[in-house]
Design a protein around this motif. Structure first.
Motif, PDB file in Angstrom:
ATOM      1  N   PHE A   1       0.851  -1.266  -0.120  1.00 54.88           N
ATOM      2  CA  PHE A   1      -0.073   0.064  -0.044  1.00 54.88           C
ATOM      3  C   PHE A   1       0.695   1.233  -0.012  1.00 54.88           C
ATOM      4  O   PHE A   1       0.673   2.196   0.671  1.00 54.88           O
ATOM      5  CB  PHE A   1      -0.943   0.055   1.447  1.00 54.88           C
ATOM      6  CG  PHE A   1      -1.886  -1.228   1.338  1.00 54.88           C
ATOM      7  CD1 PHE A   1      -3.174  -1.151   0.380  1.00 54.88           C
ATOM      8  CD2 PHE A   1      -1.368  -2.174   1.977  1.00 54.88           C
ATOM      9  CE1 PHE A   1      -4.020  -2.368   0.412  1.00 54.88           C
ATOM     10  CE2 PHE A   1      -2.589  -3.426   2.039  1.00 54.88           C
ATOM     11  CZ  PHE A   1      -3.650  -3.529   1.296  1.00 54.88           C
ATOM     12  N   ASP A   2       1.578   1.522  -0.933  1.00 52.26           N
ATOM     13  CA  ASP A   2       2.788   2.346  -1.097  1.00 52.26           C
ATOM     14  C   ASP A   2       2.474   3.269  -2.412  1.00 52.26           C
ATOM     15  O   ASP A   2       3.235   3.269  -3.306  1.00 52.26           O
ATOM     16  CB  ASP A   2       4.215   1.826  -0.917  1.00 52.26           C
ATOM     17  CG  ASP A   2       5.336   2.996  -0.859  1.00 52.26           C
ATOM     18  OD1 ASP A   2       4.822   4.294  -0.435  1.00 52.26           O
ATOM     19  OD2 ASP A   2       6.118   2.700  -1.571  1.00 52.26           O
ATOM     20  N   PRO A   3       1.446   3.949  -2.437  1.00 50.93           N
ATOM     21  CA  PRO A   3       0.340   4.128  -1.484  1.00 50.93           C
ATOM     22  C   PRO A   3      -1.005   3.607  -1.604  1.00 50.93           C
ATOM     23  O   PRO A   3      -1.056   2.901  -2.578  1.00 50.93           O
ATOM     24  CB  PRO A   3       0.087   5.885  -1.552  1.00 50.93           C
ATOM     25  CG  PRO A   3       0.024   5.905  -2.971  1.00 50.93           C
ATOM     26  CD  PRO A   3       1.193   4.982  -3.426  1.00 50.93           C
TER      27      PRO A   3
ATOM     28  N   ALA B   1      -3.669   4.945   5.111  1.00 48.73           N
ATOM     29  CA  ALA B   1      -4.813   3.835   5.173  1.00 48.73           C
ATOM     30  C   ALA B   1      -5.997   4.161   5.890  1.00 48.73           C
ATOM     31  O   ALA B   1      -6.995   3.900   5.708  1.00 48.73           O
ATOM     32  CB  ALA B   1      -4.221   2.575   5.048  1.00 48.73           C
ATOM     33  N   ARG B   2      -5.676   4.339   7.083  1.00 48.86           N
ATOM     34  CA  ARG B   2      -6.598   4.692   8.226  1.00 48.86           C
ATOM     35  C   ARG B   2      -7.644   5.830   7.890  1.00 48.86           C
ATOM     36  O   ARG B   2      -8.670   5.664   7.750  1.00 48.86           O
ATOM     37  CB  ARG B   2      -5.967   4.783   9.388  1.00 48.86           C
ATOM     38  CG  ARG B   2      -5.646   3.797  10.005  1.00 48.86           C
ATOM     39  CD  ARG B   2      -4.836   3.758  11.565  1.00 48.86           C
ATOM     40  NE  ARG B   2      -4.605   2.380  12.191  1.00 48.86           N
ATOM     41  CZ  ARG B   2      -3.589   2.308  12.968  1.00 48.86           C
ATOM     42  NH1 ARG B   2      -3.088   3.396  13.630  1.00 48.86           N
ATOM     43  NH2 ARG B   2      -3.530   1.095  13.335  1.00 48.86           N
ATOM     44  N   ALA B   3      -6.940   6.828   7.065  1.00 51.06           N
ATOM     45  CA  ALA B   3      -7.618   7.912   6.796  1.00 51.06           C
ATOM     46  C   ALA B   3      -8.556   7.777   5.739  1.00 51.06           C
ATOM     47  O   ALA B   3      -9.841   8.122   5.581  1.00 51.06           O
ATOM     48  CB  ALA B   3      -6.706   9.316   6.361  1.00 51.06           C
ATOM     49  N   VAL B   4      -8.033   7.046   4.834  1.00 49.02           N
ATOM     50  CA  VAL B   4      -8.925   6.912   3.559  1.00 49.02           C
ATOM     51  C   VAL B   4     -10.109   5.958   3.807  1.00 49.02           C
ATOM     52  O   VAL B   4     -11.052   5.902   3.295  1.00 49.02           O
ATOM     53  CB  VAL B   4      -7.954   6.074   2.392  1.00 49.02           C
ATOM     54  CG1 VAL B   4      -8.713   5.481   1.192  1.00 49.02           C
ATOM     55  CG2 VAL B   4      -7.024   7.079   1.858  1.00 49.02           C
ATOM     56  N   LEU B   5      -9.906   5.046   4.616  1.00 47.30           N
ATOM     57  CA  LEU B   5     -10.817   3.705   5.030  1.00 47.30           C
ATOM     58  C   LEU B   5     -11.981   4.107   6.327  1.00 47.30           C
ATOM     59  O   LEU B   5     -12.277   3.253   6.760  1.00 47.30           O
ATOM     60  CB  LEU B   5      -9.943   2.442   5.218  1.00 47.30           C
ATOM     61  CG  LEU B   5      -9.012   1.906   4.029  1.00 47.30           C
ATOM     62  CD1 LEU B   5      -8.214   1.018   4.396  1.00 47.30           C
ATOM     63  CD2 LEU B   5     -10.016   1.847   2.723  1.00 47.30           C
ATOM     64  N   ALA B   6     -11.418   5.358   7.123  1.00 50.45           N
ATOM     65  CA  ALA B   6     -12.148   5.365   8.159  1.00 50.45           C
ATOM     66  C   ALA B   6     -13.524   5.210   8.212  1.00 50.45           C
ATOM     67  O   ALA B   6     -14.389   5.132   9.224  1.00 50.45           O
ATOM     68  CB  ALA B   6     -11.716   6.866   8.622  1.00 50.45           C
TER      69      ALA B   6
ATOM     70  N   ASP C   1      -6.153  13.073   0.427  1.00 50.30           N
ATOM     71  CA  ASP C   1      -5.281  13.334   1.329  1.00 50.30           C
ATOM     72  C   ASP C   1      -3.820  12.493   0.869  1.00 50.30           C
ATOM     73  O   ASP C   1      -2.743  12.809   1.117  1.00 50.30           O
ATOM     74  CB  ASP C   1      -5.559  12.231   2.559  1.00 50.30           C
ATOM     75  CG  ASP C   1      -6.685  12.927   3.368  1.00 50.30           C
ATOM     76  OD1 ASP C   1      -6.895  14.181   3.217  1.00 50.30           O
ATOM     77  OD2 ASP C   1      -7.063  12.400   4.416  1.00 50.30           O
ATOM     78  N   VAL C   2      -4.148  11.210   0.064  1.00 50.67           N
ATOM     79  CA  VAL C   2      -2.926  10.462  -0.467  1.00 50.67           C
ATOM     80  C   VAL C   2      -2.307  11.407  -1.468  1.00 50.67           C
ATOM     81  O   VAL C   2      -1.192  11.535  -1.576  1.00 50.67           O
ATOM     82  CB  VAL C   2      -3.370   9.086  -1.072  1.00 50.67           C
ATOM     83  CG1 VAL C   2      -2.364   8.540  -1.782  1.00 50.67           C
ATOM     84  CG2 VAL C   2      -4.094   8.353   0.013  1.00 50.67           C
TER      85      VAL C   2
END
Length: 164
Positions: A11-13, A55-60, A149-150
């Motif tokens: 996941f980069d990114p 990942a936490r921000a995208v999947l929150a 965000d990414v």
């Protein structure tokens, strides 16, 4: 019985293709653990903690999804989380050979654990983290392929590496 699936990767990114697979998996399993591999031999652009945070921000907003980092054998990570399924995404036939080989090895190491494949959505079949990084490095707009965000994090990371 609660079925936990573990979706491993670097996941980069994290891309929109990853997020789509995770959203779809969350409808199939009671819990999905997104397991981000440290994977230093791939020389990731983002640190493990940065990849976890992105990942936490995208999947929150997805219920039943958690994000964790790991730096050990995948089967050990799967067992630690009590998962019964390793989830893998397939973009094209070219992904299948490698993924099938990995599924076979994981089955030998953990016979109680199954591997499930989800095909990428048609609109995401060409998206890869490597391509996204290449486009961003060359000054292209990646906002269609990753969350805002990414995209910002990529821009910031690339501008720092150019200055540094």
């Amino acid at each position: 019985m609660k079925i936990i699936a573990l979706f491993p990767g670097t996941f980069d990114p994290i891309t929109n293709g990853h997020a789509d697979l995770i959203r779809r998996a969350a409808r199939l399993f009671e819990q999905v653990v997104v397991a981000i591999a440290a994977n230093p031999e791939k020389q990731p652009l983002f640190s493990l903690q940065e990849r976890i945070d992105l990942a936490r921000a995208v999947l929150a907003d997805i219920e039943g999804v958690s994000v964790e980092g790991f730096d050990d054998l995948l089967i050990d990570c799967v067992r630690r989380h009590g998962a019964r399924v390793i989830l893998r995404g397939l973009r094209a036939v070219s992904d299948f050979e490698y993924e099938f080989q990995m599924a076979g090895m994981n089955k030998r190491l953990g016979p109680e654990i199954e591997t499930a494949f989800l095909p990428a959505s048609e609109r995401d079949t060409f998206i890869s983290a490597s391509l996204v990084k290449e486009i961003a490095t060359l000054g292209g707009d990646v906002s269609e392929f990753v969350a805002l965000d990414v995209a910002h994090a990529l821009s910031e990371k690339i501008s720092k590496s150019v200055k540094g």
